[in-house]
Design a protein around this motif. Sequence first.
Motif, PDB file in Angstrom:
ATOM      1  N   SER A 162      47.505  47.664  55.329  1.00 15.35           N
ATOM      2  CA  SER A 162      48.823  48.204  54.963  1.00 15.35           C
ATOM      3  C   SER A 162      48.595  49.351  53.986  1.00 15.35           C
ATOM      4  N   GLN A 163      48.909  50.589  54.406  1.00 14.91           N
ATOM      5  CA  GLN A 163      48.470  51.769  53.669  1.00 14.91           C
ATOM      6  C   GLN A 163      49.623  52.731  53.366  1.00 14.91           C
ATOM      7  N   SER A 164      49.332  53.647  52.452  1.00 10.20           N
ATOM      8  CA  SER A 164      50.258  54.733  52.080  1.00 10.20           C
ATOM      9  C   SER A 164      51.580  54.204  51.527  1.00 10.20           C
ATOM     10  N   ASN A 165      51.518  53.067  50.846  1.00  7.84           N
ATOM     11  CA  ASN A 165      52.704  52.512  50.219  1.00  7.84           C
ATOM     12  C   ASN A 165      52.761  52.929  48.750  1.00  7.84           C
ATOM     13  N   GLU A 166      53.966  53.055  48.233  1.00 13.42           N
ATOM     14  CA  GLU A 166      54.175  53.365  46.813  1.00 13.42           C
ATOM     15  C   GLU A 166      54.674  52.113  46.111  1.00 13.42           C
ATOM     16  N   ASN A 175      53.065  34.764  37.256  1.00 13.52           N
ATOM     17  CA  ASN A 175      52.691  34.372  38.607  1.00 13.52           C
ATOM     18  C   ASN A 175      51.367  33.606  38.533  1.00 13.52           C
ATOM     19  N   ARG A 176      51.250  32.517  39.295  1.00 11.90           N
ATOM     20  CA  ARG A 176      50.184  31.554  39.037  1.00 11.90           C
ATOM     21  C   ARG A 176      48.789  32.071  39.343  1.00 11.90           C
ATOM     22  N   LEU A 177      48.623  32.810  40.429  1.00  7.87           N
ATOM     23  CA  LEU A 177      47.277  33.233  40.826  1.00  7.87           C
ATOM     24  C   LEU A 177      46.953  34.623  40.298  1.00  7.87           C
ATOM     25  N   ILE A 178      47.784  35.594  40.614  1.00 12.13           N
ATOM     26  CA  ILE A 178      47.578  36.964  40.153  1.00 12.13           C
ATOM     27  C   ILE A 178      48.900  37.710  40.273  1.00 12.13           C
ATOM     28  N   ASP A 179      49.100  38.695  39.419  1.00  9.61           N
ATOM     29  CA  ASP A 179      50.375  39.410  39.402  1.00  9.61           C
ATOM     30  C   ASP A 179      50.445  40.511  40.459  1.00  9.61           C
ATOM     31  N   LEU A 180      49.384  41.312  40.597  1.00 13.31           N
ATOM     32  CA  LEU A 180      49.374  42.463  41.504  1.00 13.31           C
ATOM     33  C   LEU A 180      48.085  42.431  42.308  1.00 13.31           C
ATOM     34  N   ALA A 181      48.181  42.593  43.632  1.00 18.87           N
ATOM     35  CA  ALA A 181      46.979  42.490  44.459  1.00 18.87           C
ATOM     36  C   ALA A 181      47.043  43.451  45.633  1.00 18.87           C
ATOM     37  N   ASP A 182      45.896  44.083  45.936  1.00 23.56           N
ATOM     38  CA  ASP A 182      45.773  44.983  47.081  1.00 23.56           C
ATOM     39  C   ASP A 182      44.513  44.600  47.843  1.00 23.56           C
ATOM     40  N   ASP A 188      42.758  51.752  48.791  1.00 28.60           N
ATOM     41  CA  ASP A 188      42.894  52.769  49.837  1.00 28.60           C
ATOM     42  C   ASP A 188      43.794  53.893  49.340  1.00 28.60           C
ATOM     43  N   ASP A 189      44.835  54.269  50.089  1.00 30.77           N
ATOM     44  CA  ASP A 189      45.716  55.337  49.619  1.00 30.77           C
ATOM     45  C   ASP A 189      47.081  54.789  49.209  1.00 30.77           C
TER      46      ASP A 189
END
Length: 245
Positions: A162-166, A175-182, A188-189
């Motif tokens: 999943s790419q080119s997202n803002e 949040n229990r595991l992680i707040d932000l994840a890519d 990527d971009d």
Amino acid sequence: FIENAVKEYAGEGFRLGDEDVPANRNVLVRNEATDNANHGFRVRIGQQNLLLLNHAEDNATEGFRTQDGSNRFIANTAIGNGDEGFRLSDVAAQDSAVIGNTAEGKGLPEDNDQISCNFPPPEGEEPDINPGIVTSNEAADNKIIGNVTQGNCVGIGVETGSQSNEITKNVAFDNRLIDLADGNLDCDDNDWRINVFETSEDEIIGERRRQGGRGAIDHYGLAVDSLATLEAVKERLVAAGADIG
């Protein structure tokens, strides 16, 4: 669709479009989908739809889902749904916007401090780490802006491919595991900027040996428009007592 309520239905609360039958340019405002056996709100096929100030709670799967492009989800609330609060899924889900929404408690009991989010999962089971907000299955060119995710397994996630997202100006905490994840290599971009997240002191150091554990966070990068701005930031950090190395 204005101020309707669907509760304890055997299927989806609200659905736009079906196989080869698109539903375009619809407006859903202040509707409620609660305790339904599938999604709360789903755009199966359809574009340029607006979902505004709707509420999805305790539905069996996602609170809000779009599988098509150019749809807008603004100021909606998803609480305690079985899967993601908001999901942008599939290649056709492009140029959509998720703005100013709230995703809380993705199916997590508030009184269970020992919950593991099923990661790593028991033998023979699939991981259950559905985020409050996620783009998946090659959904691209979407905007996730100014949302709040709290008390989910993962706050905001972008799956591999999943790419080119803002993803900007969001708040993710508790949040229990992680707040932000890519899931993409070096993000990527995808454009991650000005997001706020909170974590404990011990999580900053991290447990590298635990599957899914964070590593140490000891360096941060700042993007500024000029050297003069960078120098001004440095002076403010020194004035605040920071060690700039």
